[in-house]
Design a protein around this motif. Structure first.
Motif, PDB file in Angstrom:
ATOM      1  N   GLU A 149       0.828  -1.204   0.000  1.00 32.80           N
ATOM      2  CA  GLU A 149       0.000   0.000   0.000  1.00 32.80           C
ATOM      3  C   GLU A 149       0.865   1.257   0.000  1.00 32.80           C
ATOM      4  OE1 GLU A 149      -4.003  -0.463   2.389  1.00 32.80           O
ATOM      5  OE2 GLU A 149      -2.370  -1.467   3.455  1.00 32.80           O
ATOM      6  N   LEU A 150       1.914   1.255   0.788  1.00 37.81           N
ATOM      7  CA  LEU A 150       2.807   2.404   0.831  1.00 37.81           C
ATOM      8  C   LEU A 150       3.455   2.644  -0.534  1.00 37.81           C
ATOM      9  CD1 LEU A 150       4.428   1.728   4.314  1.00 37.81           C
ATOM     10  CD2 LEU A 150       2.906   3.634   3.750  1.00 37.81           C
ATOM     11  N   ARG A 151       3.867   1.578  -1.193  1.00 41.81           N
ATOM     12  CA  ARG A 151       4.451   1.731  -2.536  1.00 41.81           C
ATOM     13  C   ARG A 151       3.429   2.316  -3.503  1.00 41.81           C
ATOM     14  NH1 ARG A 151       6.852  -3.312  -1.253  1.00 41.81           N
ATOM     15  NH2 ARG A 151       5.218  -4.430  -2.407  1.00 41.81           N
ATOM     16  N   LYS A 152       2.173   1.873  -3.387  1.00 39.68           N
ATOM     17  CA  LYS A 152       1.137   2.392  -4.282  1.00 39.68           C
ATOM     18  C   LYS A 152       0.857   3.868  -4.024  1.00 39.68           C
ATOM     19  CE  LYS A 152      -1.329  -1.878  -5.425  1.00 39.68           C
ATOM     20  NZ  LYS A 152      -2.634  -2.602  -5.350  1.00 39.68           N
ATOM     21  N   LEU A 153       0.959   4.283  -2.787  1.00 38.76           N
ATOM     22  CA  LEU A 153       0.796   5.705  -2.485  1.00 38.76           C
ATOM     23  C   LEU A 153       1.903   6.520  -3.154  1.00 38.76           C
ATOM     24  CD1 LEU A 153      -0.202   5.562   1.296  1.00 38.76           C
ATOM     25  CD2 LEU A 153      -1.672   6.273  -0.607  1.00 38.76           C
ATOM     26  N   HIS A 154       3.127   6.010  -3.084  1.00 34.96           N
ATOM     27  CA  HIS A 154       4.224   6.710  -3.755  1.00 34.96           C
ATOM     28  C   HIS A 154       4.025   6.710  -5.262  1.00 34.96           C
ATOM     29  CE1 HIS A 154       8.260   6.888  -5.658  1.00 34.96           C
ATOM     30  NE2 HIS A 154       8.391   7.891  -4.820  1.00 34.96           N
ATOM     31  N   GLU A 155       3.635   5.578  -5.806  1.00 34.18           N
ATOM     32  CA  GLU A 155       3.425   5.486  -7.258  1.00 34.18           C
ATOM     33  C   GLU A 155       2.303   6.408  -7.718  1.00 34.18           C
ATOM     34  OE1 GLU A 155       2.698   1.351  -7.714  1.00 34.18           O
ATOM     35  OE2 GLU A 155       4.801   0.773  -7.399  1.00 34.18           O
ATOM     36  N   ALA A 156       1.319   6.641  -6.862  1.00 32.17           N
ATOM     37  CA  ALA A 156       0.212   7.529  -7.223  1.00 32.17           C
ATOM     38  C   ALA A 156       0.635   8.987  -7.268  1.00 32.17           C
ATOM     39  CB  ALA A 156      -0.930   7.365  -6.223  1.00 32.17           C
ATOM     40  N   GLY A 157       1.760   9.336  -6.639  1.00 30.06           N
ATOM     41  CA  GLY A 157       2.259  10.704  -6.680  1.00 30.06           C
ATOM     42  C   GLY A 157       2.418  11.370  -5.328  1.00 30.06           C
ATOM     43  N   PHE A 158       2.056  10.689  -4.253  1.00 35.22           N
ATOM     44  CA  PHE A 158       2.283  11.261  -2.925  1.00 35.22           C
ATOM     45  C   PHE A 158       3.778  11.233  -2.624  1.00 35.22           C
ATOM     46  CE2 PHE A 158      -2.103   9.663  -2.591  1.00 35.22           C
ATOM     47  CZ  PHE A 158      -2.747  10.813  -2.140  1.00 35.22           C
ATOM     48  N   ASP A 159       4.265  12.298  -1.985  1.00 34.59           N
ATOM     49  CA  ASP A 159       5.686  12.317  -1.630  1.00 34.59           C
ATOM     50  C   ASP A 159       5.927  12.132  -0.133  1.00 34.59           C
ATOM     51  OD1 ASP A 159       5.265  14.837  -0.398  1.00 34.59           O
ATOM     52  OD2 ASP A 159       5.983  15.944  -2.152  1.00 34.59           O
ATOM     53  N   HIS A 160       4.840  12.174   0.671  1.00 32.41           N
ATOM     54  CA  HIS A 160       5.024  11.956   2.100  1.00 32.41           C
ATOM     55  C   HIS A 160       3.747  11.429   2.732  1.00 32.41           C
ATOM     56  CE1 HIS A 160       3.114  15.988   2.317  1.00 32.41           C
ATOM     57  NE2 HIS A 160       2.762  15.663   3.556  1.00 32.41           N
ATOM     58  N   VAL A 161       3.891  10.864   3.924  1.00 26.74           N
ATOM     59  CA  VAL A 161       2.750  10.467   4.739  1.00 26.74           C
ATOM     60  C   VAL A 161       2.879  11.145   6.093  1.00 26.74           C
ATOM     61  CG1 VAL A 161       2.312   8.267   3.589  1.00 26.74           C
ATOM     62  CG2 VAL A 161       3.939   8.362   5.501  1.00 26.74           C
ATOM     63  N   ARG A 162       1.734  11.394   6.692  1.00 31.31           N
ATOM     64  CA  ARG A 162       1.687  11.925   8.060  1.00 31.31           C
ATOM     65  C   ARG A 162       1.164  10.813   8.954  1.00 31.31           C
ATOM     66  NH1 ARG A 162      -2.445  15.250  10.887  1.00 31.31           N
ATOM     67  NH2 ARG A 162      -1.431  16.661  12.381  1.00 31.31           N
ATOM     68  N   LEU A 163       1.939  10.492   9.987  1.00 37.78           N
ATOM     69  CA  LEU A 163       1.606   9.401  10.890  1.00 37.78           C
ATOM     70  C   LEU A 163       1.076   9.964  12.209  1.00 37.78           C
ATOM     71  CD1 LEU A 163       4.710   7.041  10.519  1.00 37.78           C
ATOM     72  CD2 LEU A 163       2.459   6.762   9.464  1.00 37.78           C
ATOM     73  N   PRO A 164      -0.253  10.013  12.401  1.00 40.50           N
ATOM     74  CA  PRO A 164      -0.784  10.440  13.694  1.00 40.50           C
ATOM     75  C   PRO A 164      -0.480   9.393  14.767  1.00 40.50           C
ATOM     76  CG  PRO A 164      -2.441  10.640  11.948  1.00 40.50           C
ATOM     77  CD  PRO A 164      -1.320   9.796  11.419  1.00 40.50           C
ATOM     78  N   VAL A 165       0.160   9.815  15.840  1.00 35.93           N
ATOM     79  CA  VAL A 165       0.612   8.915  16.899  1.00 35.93           C
ATOM     80  C   VAL A 165      -0.007   9.364  18.217  1.00 35.93           C
ATOM     81  CG1 VAL A 165       2.599   7.999  18.134  1.00 35.93           C
ATOM     82  CG2 VAL A 165       2.802   8.564  15.695  1.00 35.93           C
ATOM     83  N   ASP A 166      -0.851   8.533  18.790  1.00 39.62           N
ATOM     84  CA  ASP A 166      -1.397   8.806  20.118  1.00 39.62           C
ATOM     85  C   ASP A 166      -0.388   8.284  21.137  1.00 39.62           C
ATOM     86  OD1 ASP A 166      -2.678   8.813  22.570  1.00 39.62           O
ATOM     87  OD2 ASP A 166      -4.598   8.128  21.772  1.00 39.62           O
ATOM     88  N   PRO A 167       0.286   9.161  21.879  1.00 37.18           N
ATOM     89  CA  PRO A 167       1.347   8.678  22.779  1.00 37.18           C
ATOM     90  C   PRO A 167       0.821   7.767  23.883  1.00 37.18           C
ATOM     91  CG  PRO A 167       0.876  11.005  23.173  1.00 37.18           C
ATOM     92  CD  PRO A 167       0.139  10.633  21.930  1.00 37.18           C
ATOM     93  N   VAL A 168      -0.398   8.002  24.360  1.00 41.16           N
ATOM     94  CA  VAL A 168      -0.960   7.143  25.401  1.00 41.16           C
ATOM     95  C   VAL A 168      -1.233   5.755  24.839  1.00 41.16           C
ATOM     96  CG1 VAL A 168      -2.926   6.803  26.957  1.00 41.16           C
ATOM     97  CG2 VAL A 168      -1.893   9.081  26.715  1.00 41.16           C
ATOM     98  N   ALA A 169      -1.750   5.687  23.611  1.00 42.64           N
ATOM     99  CA  ALA A 169      -2.001   4.386  22.980  1.00 42.64           C
ATOM    100  C   ALA A 169      -0.709   3.609  22.763  1.00 42.64           C
ATOM    101  CB  ALA A 169      -2.721   4.579  21.648  1.00 42.64           C
ATOM    102  N   LEU A 170       0.413   4.334  22.643  1.00 40.34           N
ATOM    103  CA  LEU A 170       1.708   3.671  22.497  1.00 40.34           C
ATOM    104  C   LEU A 170       2.420   3.505  23.839  1.00 40.34           C
ATOM    105  CD1 LEU A 170       1.268   3.855  19.447  1.00 40.34           C
ATOM    106  CD2 LEU A 170       3.673   4.496  19.232  1.00 40.34           C
ATOM    107  N   GLY A 171       1.665   3.650  24.922  1.00 43.13           N
ATOM    108  CA  GLY A 171       2.196   3.257  26.221  1.00 43.13           C
ATOM    109  C   GLY A 171       2.744   4.344  27.104  1.00 43.13           C
ATOM    110  N   TRP A 172       2.602   5.620  26.708  1.00 38.76           N
ATOM    111  CA  TRP A 172       3.139   6.682  27.553  1.00 38.76           C
ATOM    112  C   TRP A 172       2.121   7.135  28.594  1.00 38.76           C
ATOM    113  CZ3 TRP A 172       1.365  11.935  27.637  1.00 38.76           C
ATOM    114  CH2 TRP A 172       2.072  12.749  28.533  1.00 38.76           C
TER     115      TRP A 172
END
Length: 371
Positions: free
Chosen positions: A37-60
Motif C-alpha cells: 500500500e505504501l508503494r502504491k501511495l508513492h506510485e500515485a504521486g504522494f511524496d510523504h505520509v503523516r503518521l498520527p501517533v497517540d502517545p498514550v495508545a503507544l504506552g506513555w
C-alpha cells in the motif's frame, strides 16, 4: 514577537503532496498499512505520509516516565514509509482528554516535554531531509490567556526537542484546534527550520455532515445534515435534509448562512487571505496538515470539488498539504471505512482532485514512448 523569520525551512524535504495514515498508531487501532500500500501511495504521486501517533495508545503516561512502550511499532511504520520512498511526518496526536490534562496539569505538561525529549533521542539518526516531527496536534488553549499560555508552552517544546534534534525540521501550529485563526495570531519562533501548520475543514455543515461525533456539538449542526452539496450553488439546486434531531431554527440558520456565504473556491481563498499575508510578512513556510470531507452519504462530485479547491489553493500559495485521510471515514480508497474491511484501491476521482491524476498519466505516456 520572538523573532522575524527570513528563510523557509531548509532541511525538510518538500512535503508537497501527502496523506494522513490515521488509526494505525492511534487508540482506535486498525490494521497496519502494508508495504504494498505504501508503494502504491508513492506510485500515485504522494511524496510523504503523516503518521498520527497517540502517545498514550503507544504506552506513555507521565506517572510511568518518558518512555513509549510501543516505540517499536512507530519505528517500524517510519521505516516502512521510508523504504517505500515516502518521507514522513511523525505527528504526536494526543486524544482530547490527554490534551486537556497537558493544558491543565503540570505533571502532564512537564511529562509530555520529557516524553518528547526521549522520543527525539530515539529518532536522532533518521535522515534530516526525510523525517519531520510535529510536536502537538490541534492544541486547544482557548480563552483569554490561551494565546500566551500556548505560545510559552510551544517554545518549551521546541527548545526541548532542539536540544536533541538540532537539524530536523519541526512542525508547529497555532492554538484553537490548530486552526488558521490560531496560527495567524502566533508570533513565529526564532528558528529557521520550523514549518507552520494549519488544519482546514470549513464549512463543517458540508465537510462533517452526518458525522455522529458532531451531533450535539454546540458550534455546528453538521452532524444532523445529509445531502449537503458543494459549491453552495449546488446545494440550492438540490436541498439537503436534516435528521430532525436538532432545533429546526438553529439548523436552518446554519444552512442559510452556508447559502449566504456562497461557499466556493473564491470564498475559501478570501478566508485564507490573512494567513497568506501573515506567512508573507514573516517569511515562514506553511503546511496544510489536514483537510478533507467525510465519505458516508456525501455526493462524490461535491466531495472531490471541495478537496480539489482546497488543494489547488494551497498549491497556489506555495504550501504543501496532507489530506485527511487514506482509507478511513474521510478516505480516498474504494473500501474506506472504520471497520477494518479491505481498504481497496485509490479512487481515480480522488487522484484527479489532488492533482495526482496527471502525474499517473504522464508516467503512462512516458512508458509508451519508451516502448
Amino acid at each position: 514577537m520572538v523573532g522575524l523569520m527570513i528563510a523557509t525551512a531548509t532541511n525538510a524535504q518538500s512535503l508537497q503532496r501527502g496523506v494522513n495514515l490515521s488509526r494505525w498508531l492511534e487508540a482506535s487501532g486498525g490494521p497496519p498499512v502494508t508495504a504494498q500500500e505504501l508503494r502504491k501511495l508513492h506510485e500515485a504521486g504522494f511524496d510523504h505520509v503523516r503518521l498520527p501517533v497517540d502517545p498514550v495508545a503507544l504506552g506513555w503516561a507521565p506517572q510511568r516516565g518518558p518512555q513509549l512502550s510501543g516505540l517499536a511499532r512507530l519505528r517500524s511504520a517510519v521505516d516502512a514509509a521510508l523504504e517505500a520512498r515516502l518521507d514522513v511526518i511523525v505527528d504526536l496526536h494526543p486524544n482530547e482528554q490527554t490534551k486537556q490534562a497537558i493544558e491543565a496539569e503540570s505533571q502532564w505538561s512537564d511529562g509530555y516535554i520529557a516524553m518528547w525529549r526521549t522520543l527525539a533521542g530515539e529518532f536522532k539518526r533518521t535522515p534530516t531531509k526525510r523525517v519531520v516531527f510535529e510536536l502537538f496536534n490541534e492544541p486547544g488553549y482557548y480563552g483569554i490567556a490561551g494565546g500566551y499560555l500556548w505560545s510559552r508552552y510551544q517554545q518549551r517544546l521546541v527548545g526541548a526537542v532542539r536540544e536533541v534534534l538540532p537539524a530536523h525540521a519541526l512542525i508547529v501550529s497555532g492554538r484553537k484546534g490548530g486552526s488558521l485563526e490560531g496560527l495567524v495570531e502566533l508570533d513565529p519562533l526564532d528558528d529557521p527550520n520550523l514549518i507552520y501548520s494549519f488544519h482546514y475543514y470549513l464549512p463543517y455543515i458540508f465537510t462533517h455532515q452526518g458525522a455522529s461525533w458532531m451531533q450535539g456539538d454546540r458550534w455546528t449542526t453538521a452532524g444532523h445534515w445529509r445531502g449537503v452539496r458543494y459549491p453552495a450553488l449546488q446545494a440550492r439546486l438540490k436541498l439537503p435534509r436534516s435528521d430532525g434531531k436538532v432545533a429546526a431554527e438553529r439548523a436552518t440558520d446554519e444552512l442559510a448562512e452556508y447559502f449566504r456565504s456562497g461557499w466556493n473556491r473564491r470564498r475559501i481563498a478570501a478566508q485564507w487571505r490573512p494567513l497568506t499575508a501573515w506567512a508573507r510578512e514573516h517569511g515562514v513556510r506553511v503546511h496544510c496538515g489536514e483537510f478533507g470531507v467525510i465519505r458516508d452519504g456525501v455526493d462524490p462530485a461535491s466531495r472531490y470539488a471541495w478537496i480539489g479547491d482546497v488543494r489547488a489553493l494551497a498549491e497556489s500559495n506555495g504550501w504543501g498539504w496532507s489530506l485527511w485521510n487514506y482509507a478511513d471515514d474521510f478516505g480516498i480508497a474504494s473500501g474506506s471505512n472504520t471497520e477494518g474491511r479491505e481498504r481497496g484501491e485509490l479512487e481515480a476521482p480522488a487522484l484527479r482532485a489532488l492533482g495526482l491524476g496527471r502525474l499517473e498519466q504522464g508516467r503512462l505516456e512516458q512508458g509508451r514512448r519508451a516502448r
